[in-house]
Design a protein around this motif. Structure first.
Motif, PDB file in Angstrom:
ATOM      1  N   ARG A  78       0.828  -1.218   0.000  1.00 46.21           N
ATOM      2  CA  ARG A  78       0.000   0.000   0.000  1.00 46.21           C
ATOM      3  C   ARG A  78       0.859   1.264   0.000  1.00 46.21           C
ATOM      4  NH1 ARG A  78      -4.239   0.669   4.467  1.00 46.21           N
ATOM      5  NH2 ARG A  78      -2.666  -0.410   5.692  1.00 46.21           N
ATOM      6  N   LEU A  79       2.112   1.134   0.421  1.00 56.25           N
ATOM      7  CA  LEU A  79       3.012   2.298   0.369  1.00 56.25           C
ATOM      8  C   LEU A  79       3.108   2.836  -1.058  1.00 56.25           C
ATOM      9  CD1 LEU A  79       6.017   1.397   2.673  1.00 56.25           C
ATOM     10  CD2 LEU A  79       4.412   3.289   2.978  1.00 56.25           C
ATOM     11  N   GLU A  80       2.944   1.939  -2.038  1.00 56.55           N
ATOM     12  CA  GLU A  80       2.890   2.405  -3.431  1.00 56.55           C
ATOM     13  C   GLU A  80       1.447   2.461  -3.935  1.00 56.55           C
ATOM     14  OE1 GLU A  80       5.364   0.516  -6.428  1.00 56.55           O
ATOM     15  OE2 GLU A  80       4.436   1.758  -7.981  1.00 56.55           O
ATOM     16  N   GLY A  81       0.616   1.515  -3.518  1.00 58.49           N
ATOM     17  CA  GLY A  81      -0.747   1.401  -4.075  1.00 58.49           C
ATOM     18  C   GLY A  81      -1.666   2.525  -3.675  1.00 58.49           C
ATOM     19  N   SER A  82      -1.373   3.182  -2.551  1.00 62.38           N
ATOM     20  CA  SER A  82      -2.201   4.311  -2.119  1.00 62.38           C
ATOM     21  C   SER A  82      -1.284   5.456  -1.692  1.00 62.38           C
ATOM     22  CB  SER A  82      -3.108   3.898  -0.957  1.00 62.38           C
ATOM     23  OG  SER A  82      -3.668   5.065  -0.361  1.00 62.38           O
ATOM     24  N   LYS A  83      -1.241   6.488  -2.522  1.00 61.18           N
ATOM     25  CA  LYS A  83      -0.401   7.641  -2.173  1.00 61.18           C
ATOM     26  C   LYS A  83      -0.969   8.344  -0.942  1.00 61.18           C
ATOM     27  CE  LYS A  83       1.811   8.705  -6.565  1.00 61.18           C
ATOM     28  NZ  LYS A  83       1.511   7.478  -7.296  1.00 61.18           N
ATOM     29  N   ALA A  84      -2.275   8.222  -0.738  1.00 59.60           N
ATOM     30  CA  ALA A  84      -2.892   8.811   0.454  1.00 59.60           C
ATOM     31  C   ALA A  84      -2.391   8.077   1.701  1.00 59.60           C
ATOM     32  CB  ALA A  84      -4.409   8.740   0.355  1.00 59.60           C
ATOM     33  N   PHE A  85      -2.362   6.735   1.642  1.00 62.74           N
ATOM     34  CA  PHE A  85      -1.833   5.959   2.773  1.00 62.74           C
ATOM     35  C   PHE A  85      -0.381   6.347   3.036  1.00 62.74           C
ATOM     36  CE2 PHE A  85       0.785   2.346   4.110  1.00 62.74           C
ATOM     37  CZ  PHE A  85       0.221   2.058   5.339  1.00 62.74           C
ATOM     38  N   ALA A  86       0.430   6.434   1.963  1.00 65.01           N
ATOM     39  CA  ALA A  86       1.858   6.736   2.124  1.00 65.01           C
ATOM     40  C   ALA A  86       2.046   8.113   2.755  1.00 65.01           C
ATOM     41  CB  ALA A  86       2.572   6.651   0.775  1.00 65.01           C
ATOM     42  N   LYS A  87       1.259   9.089   2.327  1.00 60.48           N
ATOM     43  CA  LYS A  87       1.404  10.460   2.869  1.00 60.48           C
ATOM     44  C   LYS A  87       1.047  10.472   4.352  1.00 60.48           C
ATOM     45  CE  LYS A  87       2.186  14.036   0.927  1.00 60.48           C
ATOM     46  NZ  LYS A  87       3.540  14.609   0.766  1.00 60.48           N
ATOM     47  N   GLN A  88      -0.071   9.825   4.688  1.00 61.40           N
ATOM     48  CA  GLN A  88      -0.510   9.754   6.083  1.00 61.40           C
ATOM     49  C   GLN A  88       0.551   9.060   6.941  1.00 61.40           C
ATOM     50  OE1 GLN A  88      -3.388  11.308   6.758  1.00 61.40           O
ATOM     51  NE2 GLN A  88      -2.787  11.040   8.900  1.00 61.40           N
ATOM     52  N   PHE A  89       1.085   7.955   6.407  1.00 62.98           N
ATOM     53  CA  PHE A  89       2.121   7.180   7.101  1.00 62.98           C
ATOM     54  C   PHE A  89       3.349   8.053   7.349  1.00 62.98           C
ATOM     55  CE2 PHE A  89       5.987   4.578   6.768  1.00 62.98           C
ATOM     56  CZ  PHE A  89       5.755   3.589   7.701  1.00 62.98           C
ATOM     57  N   MET A  90       3.788   8.801   6.338  1.00 64.22           N
ATOM     58  CA  MET A  90       4.989   9.638   6.496  1.00 64.22           C
ATOM     59  C   MET A  90       4.758  10.715   7.552  1.00 64.22           C
ATOM     60  SD  MET A  90       6.701  10.096   2.749  1.00 64.22           S
ATOM     61  CE  MET A  90       5.300  10.118   1.648  1.00 64.22           C
ATOM     62  N   ILE A  91       3.559  11.298   7.540  1.00 66.25           N
ATOM     63  CA  ILE A  91       3.258  12.343   8.534  1.00 66.25           C
ATOM     64  C   ILE A  91       3.324  11.728   9.934  1.00 66.25           C
ATOM     65  CG2 ILE A  91       1.423  13.885   9.383  1.00 66.25           C
ATOM     66  CD1 ILE A  91       0.638  14.212   6.336  1.00 66.25           C
ATOM     67  N   GLU A  92       2.688  10.551  10.087  1.00 60.67           N
ATOM     68  CA  GLU A  92       2.665   9.908  11.415  1.00 60.67           C
ATOM     69  C   GLU A  92       4.054   9.512  11.890  1.00 60.67           C
ATOM     70  OE1 GLU A  92      -1.737   8.098  10.571  1.00 60.67           O
ATOM     71  OE2 GLU A  92      -0.183   6.680  11.154  1.00 60.67           O
ATOM     72  N   GLU A  93       4.930   9.115  10.953  1.00 57.41           N
ATOM     73  CA  GLU A  93       6.260   8.627  11.329  1.00 57.41           C
ATOM     74  C   GLU A  93       7.311   9.732  11.323  1.00 57.41           C
ATOM     75  OE1 GLU A  93       6.968   5.589  12.446  1.00 57.41           O
ATOM     76  OE2 GLU A  93       4.891   4.967  12.214  1.00 57.41           O
ATOM     77  N   GLY A  94       6.919  10.954  10.999  1.00 58.38           N
ATOM     78  CA  GLY A  94       7.882  12.057  10.974  1.00 58.38           C
ATOM     79  C   GLY A  94       8.908  11.932   9.854  1.00 58.38           C
ATOM     80  N   ILE A  95       8.510  11.308   8.746  1.00 52.82           N
ATOM     81  CA  ILE A  95       9.424  11.138   7.606  1.00 52.82           C
ATOM     82  C   ILE A  95       9.308  12.383   6.723  1.00 52.82           C
ATOM     83  CG2 ILE A  95       9.802   9.757   5.504  1.00 52.82           C
ATOM     84  CD1 ILE A  95       8.852   7.320   7.222  1.00 52.82           C
ATOM     85  N   PRO A  96      10.438  13.015   6.366  1.00 51.76           N
ATOM     86  CA  PRO A  96      10.364  14.285   5.641  1.00 51.76           C
ATOM     87  C   PRO A  96       9.730  14.147   4.250  1.00 51.76           C
ATOM     88  CG  PRO A  96      12.656  13.536   5.847  1.00 51.76           C
ATOM     89  CD  PRO A  96      11.830  12.624   6.684  1.00 51.76           C
ATOM     90  N   THR A  97       8.647  14.893   4.040  1.00 52.86           N
ATOM     91  CA  THR A  97       7.921  14.869   2.755  1.00 52.86           C
ATOM     92  C   THR A  97       7.342  16.257   2.535  1.00 52.86           C
ATOM     93  OG1 THR A  97       6.204  13.733   1.480  1.00 52.86           O
ATOM     94  CG2 THR A  97       5.769  14.017   3.835  1.00 52.86           C
ATOM     95  N   GLY A  98       6.826  16.492   1.334  1.00 57.50           N
ATOM     96  CA  GLY A  98       6.279  17.817   1.025  1.00 57.50           C
ATOM     97  C   GLY A  98       4.899  18.000   1.647  1.00 57.50           C
TER      98      GLY A  98
END
Ligand code: GLY
Length: 290
Positions: A78-98
């Protein structure tokens, strides 16, 4: 080639793969037929290339049949299959993203777009064969991209959910890593060129060409990215009960404020793999088995 491989089948394969193995006329998304074939031929190891069968659960199906497959489960892909999931995941994990926002409602997406500066990026959340990202230099272009995704549904259900993101500026880099659910072993950093035209202009494609190693990611920066991005992905996915096993691909933008994740892919990248695998000195089969 690996001394551990005596038979190689490729489904469905192409004119090039026929020179190195036996092409099998089964489409990559015909999961039941692939599992039946793997059973019938007692395939020791299946390596999954493209994203659609990963997201559809081909690795889970092969494992359920008691056979081995290299690649993430459907839940991890899902990290690739859902960009919405990936964005939410990055925000929750503090991973630097736009900076970005997720929408299912067309009206709300239009209203948000009107408040943003241009250039702006409009992305279909689901799989769109690398074509679901529009980098829009004017608001009119962005409104049209949004309309095509959410109203015309040019990418089908992949565009039912969209992301609107601030456009990140810098040098792009692809950092791929082998992952076993706990540890991360990065490959050389690579650079791919996604835009259609000479001089890196025009619409995004599935990839036009690439090279490795990328001089923009020296070893010290790769190590920093392993610690700040790749390992947190693996730790976060394991904590969620969906360990990530396979190749994790981080598409990065090296901005003036530091590296930011543009997207994750749950597989080897194309064309990066063509320049990365010739640099590999180990036996790839040993890595897959580990
Ligand atoms: N090189 C980008 C991709 O494989 O999607």
């Amino acid at each position: 080639s690996s001394p551990q491989v005596d038979r190689l089948f490729i489904a469905p394969g192409n004119g090039g793969t026929a020179a190195v193995g036996q092409n099998v006329p089964i489409d990559a998304e015909q999961i039941e037929a692939l599992v039946a074939f793997a059973r019938q031929e007692s395939i020791d190891l299946t390596v999954v290339g493209p994203e659609a069968p990963l997201v559809a659960g081909v690795v889970d199906a092969i494992a359920q049949a008691g056979l081995r497959a290299f690649g993430p489960s459907a839940a991890a892909a899902r990290l690739e299959g859902s960009k919405a999931f990936a964005k939410q995941f990055m925000i929750e994990e503090g991973i630097p993203t736009g900076m970005g926002a997720i929408f299912r409602d067309y009206g709300a997406a239009q209203a948000y777009l009107r408040q943003r500066e241009t250039p702006v990026v409009v992305k279909a959340s689901g799989l769109a064969a690398g074509k679901g990202v529009s980098v829009c230099s004017t608001r009119q272009e962005a409104e049209e991209a949004l309309r095509q995704m959410m109203v015309e549904r040019v990418f089908g259900p992949a565009g039912d959910e969209v992301l609107i993101e601030d456009c990140l500026v810098g040098e792009e880099a692809s950092l791929l890593a082998f992952c076993d659910g706990r540890t991360v072993a990065p490959m050389w950093p690579a650079r791919d060129y996604k835009r259609l035209g000479d001089g890196d202009v025009g619409p995004n494609t599935g990839g036009m060409g690439g090279y490795a190693p990328s001089p923009y990611l020296p070893p010290a920066l790769v190590e920093e990215l392993r610690v700040r991005i790749l390992q947190p992905v693996i730790d976060g996915m394991r904590r969620r009960g969906t360990p990530y096993v396979g190749v994790l691909y981080a598409g990065l933008m090296l901005t003036e404020e530091g590296p930011r994740v543009l997207e994750f892919n749950a597989r080897f990248g194309d064309p990066e793999t063509q320049v990365l695998l010739p640099l590999l000195e180990s036996d790839l089969v040993d890595i897959f088995l580990a």
